[in-house]
Design an enzyme around this catalytic site. Structure first.
Site, short mmCIF file in Angstrom:
data_model
loop_
_atom_site.label_atom_id
_atom_site.label_comp_id
_atom_site.label_asym_id
_atom_site.label_seq_id
_atom_site.Cartn_x
_atom_site.Cartn_y
_atom_site.Cartn_z
N SER A 1 0.77 -1.27 -0.08
CA SER A 1 -0.07 0.16 -0.17
C SER A 1 0.92 1.35 -0.09
O SER A 1 1.56 1.43 0.97
CB SER A 1 -0.86 -0.03 1.24
OG SER A 1 -1.52 1.30 1.54
N ASP B 1 -4.49 3.87 -2.24
CA ASP B 1 -5.79 4.31 -1.25
C ASP B 1 -6.04 5.67 -1.63
O ASP B 1 -5.45 6.57 -1.32
CB ASP B 1 -5.31 3.93 -0.02
CG ASP B 1 -5.04 2.49 0.36
OD1 ASP B 1 -6.06 1.71 0.38
OD2 ASP B 1 -4.07 2.05 0.73
#
Ligand code: DX5
Ligand code: ZN
Length: 215
Positions: free
Chosen positions: A8, A35
């Protein structure tokens, strides 16, 4: 089968983003996880199109874009142009989820649906054959580095059973609190894709950490 590891980029160092992208390229990670937060669906803001495009320029692996935003259907074409290969929307953010998943597929992206920790897997019963992937949130979305919610193992098992029952091809992705302790249990429960932010980017040897998570 070994899982796909998706680091991420929320936990990357944006002061040297190029180096962090290169690290993921050189590692055995399968995807980049991006994200997107709007400060409405989740109590945080992250980054938008310029950063997605920037990562796309140097990424040698697919971009897995996780939308934590309200009315995600408004931006499907924009995320395609920015470079998304997989686009995931939240079940809780979509009034017309069937339409939204098919709009994503019509843009030639894989379509994912994400469930918050409180949303039961049973709510996917009538949509599971339309989804390419289901993302199980194992923390409350909005921040990296949070504590893993134990009930997530059971949800993955329930999801695996639903996928088999409905003859669906959906991949199971888990996001939040993935580390060397939770990863083996998640794989055993049926996870195909593990997202890891803090665990990868706080490691002194992130390439090694990605390989360890995979095994
Ligand atoms: C949280 C995000 C995650 C987050 C995971 O809302 O969806 O992708 O970056 O962070 P870690 O791996 O640090 O728990
Ligand atoms: Zn995510």
């Amino acid at each position: 089968m070994k899982p796909i590891i998706a680091p991420s980029m929320l936990s990357a160092n944006f002061g040297h983003l190029d180096a962090d992208i290169r690290m993921v390229n050189e590692s055995t990670a399968g995807w980049f996880h991006l994200d997107i937060m709007d400060g409405v669906f989740v109590p945080n803001l992250s980054y938008g199109f310029p950063i997605v495009k920037k990562i796309k320029e140097s990424a040698e692996k697919p971009l897995d874009v996780h939308l934590m935003i309200v009315q995600p259907e408004r931006y499907i074409a924009d995320f395609k142009s920015a470079g998304a290969d997989i686009l995931t929307v939240h079940w809780e953010a979509c009034t017309h989820l069937h339409r939204t998943l098919h709009a994503i597929k019509n843009e030639d992206m894989l379509a994912g649906v994400a469930l918050n920790p409180h949303t039961p897997v049973a709510f996917l019963e009538d949509i599971i054959t339309d989804a390419d992937m289901v993302l199980i949130m194992s923390v409350n979305p909005g921040f990296g580095g949070q504590k893993f919610i134990e009930n997530s193992y059971q949800k993955i098992e329930n999801l695996k059973n639903l996928i088999i029952k409905k003859n669906s091809n959906a991949l199971i992705e888990v996001d939040g609190g993935v580390n060397l302790e939770t990863a083996p249990r998640l794989i055993k429960a049926g996870a195909d894709v593990l997202v890891a932010g803090y665990t990868v980017f706080s490691s002194k040897e992130p390439i090694k950490m990605i390989e360890q998570l995979r095994n």
